[in-house]
Design an enzyme around this catalytic site. Structure first.
Site, short mmCIF file in Angstrom:
data_model
loop_
_atom_site.label_atom_id
_atom_site.label_comp_id
_atom_site.label_asym_id
_atom_site.label_seq_id
_atom_site.Cartn_x
_atom_site.Cartn_y
_atom_site.Cartn_z
N SER A 65 12.72 55.01 20.16
CA SER A 65 14.05 55.53 19.82
C SER A 65 15.10 54.43 19.67
O SER A 65 14.98 53.58 18.80
CB SER A 65 14.45 56.56 20.89
N PRO A 500 22.98 60.80 40.93
CA PRO A 500 22.06 59.66 41.00
C PRO A 500 21.39 59.43 39.65
O PRO A 500 21.12 60.38 38.92
CB PRO A 500 21.03 60.12 42.05
N SER A 501 21.14 58.17 39.32
CA SER A 501 20.38 57.83 38.12
C SER A 501 18.95 58.37 38.27
O SER A 501 18.43 58.46 39.38
CB SER A 501 20.34 56.31 37.95
#
Length: 545
Positions: A65, A500-501
């Protein structure tokens, strides 16, 4: 079994490096291309098992991508063109990380758990983007499929959404369209040409669109599609992959993050421009004004434009169908207020991640979803499509209703409902602007974004943060949400949330307020609260000003 003997032999040609572990996420696997050969072979194996299990064609797309050109990746596509289920994402991670000598055992475990009849035939569609590593990596996928006796159709160079479309066409036995690249161009262009007949007196300037192809597959496919559009859209293509590097200082992600035009595009004042990402499943629009200011129209603006157009058509057609826009907590507060208060369109908020948005959109007659980064589409329920088709055929429908319902029918054909699709989304946007007689400036002016700021705080363990209410409120650590609430109260039209990531030990902070200075202040103050209450690592966050 002879079948597993072939897997055993061929897997030696695609050995796994010792100790390498990767996780299959929303975007599939993505990393430096030189670490991916064994992963591709194994995803060929897994796709074959998935095909036998579902008795359907499965897709394997080789792409990374919007990542740099040196990276590559892979994602699996389920029978209706949707992303693979969470359980099979787990199998993908297990299979990818199994050491060489346990590969057959892992395969047999999946077969047993899923009760797969290995005598079933398997059919796999394979595609790739323009990355140099794509050719050898897609061969590794084909190797994996053939070693379990599966049949493949290699589409070669296609956009990610095109492969999703092909898989859906195949498994609906042509109801969705013809599973060829030409079939895709014909379906979309016919719908576009029918729709734009309803836009009278368009000047050449209004038909002109500057397109940044991110030096990727979208540029190649746009070139192929141009003749089908019969100059009803005059595309000026830049970053067409003839010289530049994929995603380098161009593409939708670069434009969205940097908030500036891509290199290699000659923009006139007020000219309508858009950027695809590397595999053409995201799009953002933009223009510069007479003072040289850059204006971005992201996924929020796209969702607003498309949903309000559809709502008007439903009203004109006299159809009582529920339309909703699905957003995440990152959607700008102005867009939410405009949709709910002015346009009276239902808004539903869900967790971040395209699969959550897609799933939520399926709950409505018409579900519109776009992430702020420009990835999104529109889903029409089977019942909604049936009502629209019946009204088109009904001889008692008056002229105004007939016009509206025919526009709805053509719009459904223009939209790629399987996944976000930059080419399809671009044609929908151009259609809406043309039918409404709007310029890109008119579109931008429908509401003004609240100033906002995103920051991140490094923490020792991201799992200390737990959220609820579609990630808009923090449950743990204790006291954090109370701290955020009291900080937000200090500013006008303000809100802030933390989450949170999904991939690293950082906490993402979002804040918006009435001025940029206040948004920056609020983001910094919330960052400090996270740092102090959620075991921040390193130096305390510094003020932005």
């Amino acid at each position: 079994m002879a079948q597993f003997e072939e897997v055993s032999q061929k897997s030696k040609l695609h050995p796994k490096p010792e100790g390498l572990a990767l996780q299959y996420g929303t975007a599939g696997f993505r990393t430096d291309a030189k670490h991916l050969d064994h992963i591709m072979f194994r995803m060929g194996l897994l796709a074959t098992l998935r095909s036998k299990k579902t008795k359907s064609t499965i897709g394997v797309m080789v792409t990374a991508s919007h990542n740099p050109e040196e990276d590559n990746g892979v994602k699996l596509i389920d029978p209706m063109g949707e992303m693979v289920t969470a359980v099979w994402e787990g199998y993908a991670t297990q299979l990818a990380n199994t050491e060489q000598d346990s590969l057959l055992k892992e395969l047999k475990d999946i077969i047993e758990k899923e009760d797969i009849d290995m005598s079933e035939p398997a059919s796999i569609y394979v595609g790739k983007d323009t990355r140099p590593s794509g050719a050898s990596l897609s061969r590794a996928v084909l190797d994996g499929v053939s070693s379990l006796g599966g049949k493949t159709h290699d589409y070669g160079l296609v956009t990610t959404p095109q492969l999703h479309y092909m898989v859906c066409c195949c498994n609906t036995h042509g109801c969705y369209g013809s599973p060829t690249v030409e079939g895709y161009y014909q379906k979309l262009s016919q719908a576009f040409l029918q729709l734009t007949q309803n836009a009278s007196n368009r000047t050449d300037d209004q038909k002109r669109l500057l397109v940044d192809g991110a030096n990727g597959i979208g540029a190649l496919k746009m070139r192929e599609m141009e003749p089908f559009l019969r100059s009803k859209l005059q595309v000026v293509l830049s970053n067409d992959s003839s010289s530049g590097k994929l995603n380098h200082m161009c593409g939708a992600d670069y434009v969205k993050v940097q908030q500036k035009a891509p290199q290699g595009m000659n923009m006139g004042v007020g000219e309508c421009c858009c950027s695809f990402d590397g595999d053409a499943d995201r799009i953002v629009y933009y223009y510069t004004d007479s003072k040289g200011c850059f204006h971005l129209l992201d996924g929020d603006k796209i969702a607003t434009l498309i949903s309000t157009y559809l709502k008007e058509l439903l009203t004109q057609a006299g159809l009582n169908l529920q339309i909703a826009v699905v957003q995440t907590a990152y959607a700008n507060g102005s867009s939410t207020r405009y949709l709910e208060d002015v346009m009276k369109v239902a808004v539903c908020c869900t967790k971040t991640g395209v699969k959550h948005l897609h799933h939520a959109a399926q709950e409505y007659d018409i579900g519109v979803y776009f992430e702020a980064n420009g990835h999104g589409t529109v889903l029409f329920s089977k019942a909604a499509q049936k009502q629209i088709q019946e009204l088109v055929k009904d001889p008692n429908t008056n002229d105004e209703r007939k016009r509206a319902v025919k526009l709805l029918e053509s719009t459904i054909n223009l939209i790629n409902q399987t996944v976000g699709d930059a080419i399809s989304d671009m044609l929908v946007i151009e259609t809406v602007l043309a039918i409404r007689g709007m310029s890109v400036q008119d579109w931008h002016a429908i509401y003004t974004d609240l100033p906002n700021r995103q920051l991140k705080v490094t923490v020792s363990d991201r799992r200390v943060i737990d959220t609820t209410d579609a990630e808009r409120r923090a449950v743990t650590p204790e006291g954090l949400q109370d701290a955020i609430d009291s900080l937000v109260k200090k500013y006008k039209t303000a809100r802030s949330f933390v989450r949170p990531s999904g991939t690293e030990d950082v906490v993402r902070v979002y804040a918006e307020a009435d001025t940029q200075e206040n948004a920056d202040r609020l983001a910094h103050e919330v960052s400090l609260a996270v740092y102090r209450l959620a075991e921040g690592v390193g130096d305390e966050p510094k003020p932005l000003h």
